[in-house]
Design a protein around this motif. Structure first.
Motif, PDB file in Angstrom:
ATOM      1  N   SER A 186       0.862  -1.186   0.000  1.00 41.19           N
ATOM      2  CA  SER A 186       0.000   0.000   0.000  1.00 41.19           C
ATOM      3  C   SER A 186       0.898   1.235   0.000  1.00 41.19           C
ATOM      4  CB  SER A 186      -0.865   0.047   1.263  1.00 41.19           C
ATOM      5  OG  SER A 186      -1.833  -0.950   1.251  1.00 41.19           O
ATOM      6  N   ILE A 187       0.648   2.149  -0.930  1.00 43.83           N
ATOM      7  CA  ILE A 187       1.488   3.354  -1.024  1.00 43.83           C
ATOM      8  C   ILE A 187       0.582   4.573  -1.184  1.00 43.83           C
ATOM      9  CG2 ILE A 187       3.350   4.531  -2.230  1.00 43.83           C
ATOM     10  CD1 ILE A 187       4.213   1.827  -3.371  1.00 43.83           C
ATOM     11  N   TYR A 188       0.663   5.452  -0.214  1.00 38.59           N
ATOM     12  CA  TYR A 188      -0.062   6.725  -0.258  1.00 38.59           C
ATOM     13  C   TYR A 188       0.943   7.845  -0.014  1.00 38.59           C
ATOM     14  CZ  TYR A 188      -4.217   3.848  -0.069  1.00 38.59           C
ATOM     15  OH  TYR A 188      -5.186   2.930  -0.357  1.00 38.59           O
ATOM     16  N   GLY A 189       1.744   8.119  -1.025  1.00 37.16           N
ATOM     17  CA  GLY A 189       2.817   9.090  -0.894  1.00 37.16           C
ATOM     18  C   GLY A 189       2.351  10.485  -0.548  1.00 37.16           C
ATOM     19  N   ALA A 229       7.202 -15.232  -3.453  1.00 38.05           N
ATOM     20  CA  ALA A 229       6.021 -14.400  -3.717  1.00 38.05           C
ATOM     21  C   ALA A 229       6.177 -13.566  -4.981  1.00 38.05           C
ATOM     22  CB  ALA A 229       5.762 -13.475  -2.532  1.00 38.05           C
ATOM     23  N   LYS A 230       5.052 -13.355  -5.634  1.00 32.14           N
ATOM     24  CA  LYS A 230       4.987 -12.314  -6.651  1.00 32.14           C
ATOM     25  C   LYS A 230       4.892 -10.991  -5.902  1.00 32.14           C
ATOM     26  CE  LYS A 230       3.033 -15.255 -10.103  1.00 32.14           C
ATOM     27  NZ  LYS A 230       1.895 -15.667 -10.866  1.00 32.14           N
ATOM     28  N   LEU A 231       5.298  -9.913  -6.544  1.00 32.97           N
ATOM     29  CA  LEU A 231       5.388  -8.612  -5.889  1.00 32.97           C
ATOM     30  C   LEU A 231       4.690  -7.556  -6.726  1.00 32.97           C
ATOM     31  CD1 LEU A 231       9.215  -8.940  -5.297  1.00 32.97           C
ATOM     32  CD2 LEU A 231       7.456  -9.384  -3.590  1.00 32.97           C
ATOM     33  N   GLY A 232       4.028  -6.610  -6.057  1.00 36.08           N
ATOM     34  CA  GLY A 232       3.384  -5.527  -6.789  1.00 36.08           C
ATOM     35  C   GLY A 232       2.950  -4.400  -5.883  1.00 36.08           C
ATOM     36  N   VAL A 233       2.537  -3.324  -6.505  1.00 26.25           N
ATOM     37  CA  VAL A 233       1.924  -2.220  -5.782  1.00 26.25           C
ATOM     38  C   VAL A 233       0.492  -2.646  -5.493  1.00 26.25           C
ATOM     39  CG1 VAL A 233       1.187   0.192  -5.905  1.00 26.25           C
ATOM     40  CG2 VAL A 233       3.376  -0.487  -6.898  1.00 26.25           C
TER      41      VAL A 233
END
Length: 170
Positions: A79-82, A109-113
């Protein structure tokens, strides 16, 4: 039974999650795996300049997430809330570095936003385009990207941000 991917912990490193979060994550992981389902783990990105009381999210994850969760998780979606943190999103180079570190912590693991978005109307399109344009060539990177404010910003389909999103998905 129709759902294959279950989240063992959402934004586990956030100081709002509580002190039992690592144990709760382990328990959720066990239940998910006992049912033969895939596990999603979601850390909450924070920059050093605005880390909460738990500090750096990657250091917290390294220290507090058990080995079984690290080796058995199927997808890590950050989770990204810059705009809530530093006022801007992490650079693409910072994202690449983050995924390299997560790849070593979660070797299978697969990785993502995961979630991303902006509260301010003036930031919404910029942030949406930013993550839709990001790409990572690492073999386990997948585009996941759930724009958190999609319901209010995309529905009905006549809203301008729906067109931005739909055009990017083509």
């Amino acid at each position: 039974p129709e759902i294959d991917l279950w989240e063992a912990c959402n934004e586990c490193n956030g100081d709002w999650a509580g002190e039992n979060t690592p144990a709760q994550t382990d328990a959720a992981f066990d239940v998910i795996k006992q049912h033969g389902k895939s596990v999603l783990y979601t850390p909450y990105w924070n920059a050093p300049s605005c880390a909460d009381t738990h500090g750096d999210y990657l250091a917290w994850t390294e220290k507090n997430v058990s080995a079984k969760v690290k080796t058995g998780t199927d997808l890590v979606a950050v989770s990204i809330y810059g705009t809530d943190c530093t006022g801007t999103e992490p650079s693409y180079t910072e994202l690449d570095t983050m995924f390299e570190r997560l790849a070593s912590m979660f070797p299978n693991a697969k990785l993502g936003v995961g979630e991303y978005g902006a509260k301010s109307a003036s930031d919404k399109e910029r942030v949406l385009r930013y993550y839709l344009d990001y790409s990572n060539t690492a073999p386990r990177y997948v585009f996941w990207g759930g724009y958190w404010y999609g319901h209010q910003d995309f529905v009905p389909a006549t809203k301008p941000l729906w067109k931005v999103f739909a055009d990017a998905m083509r």
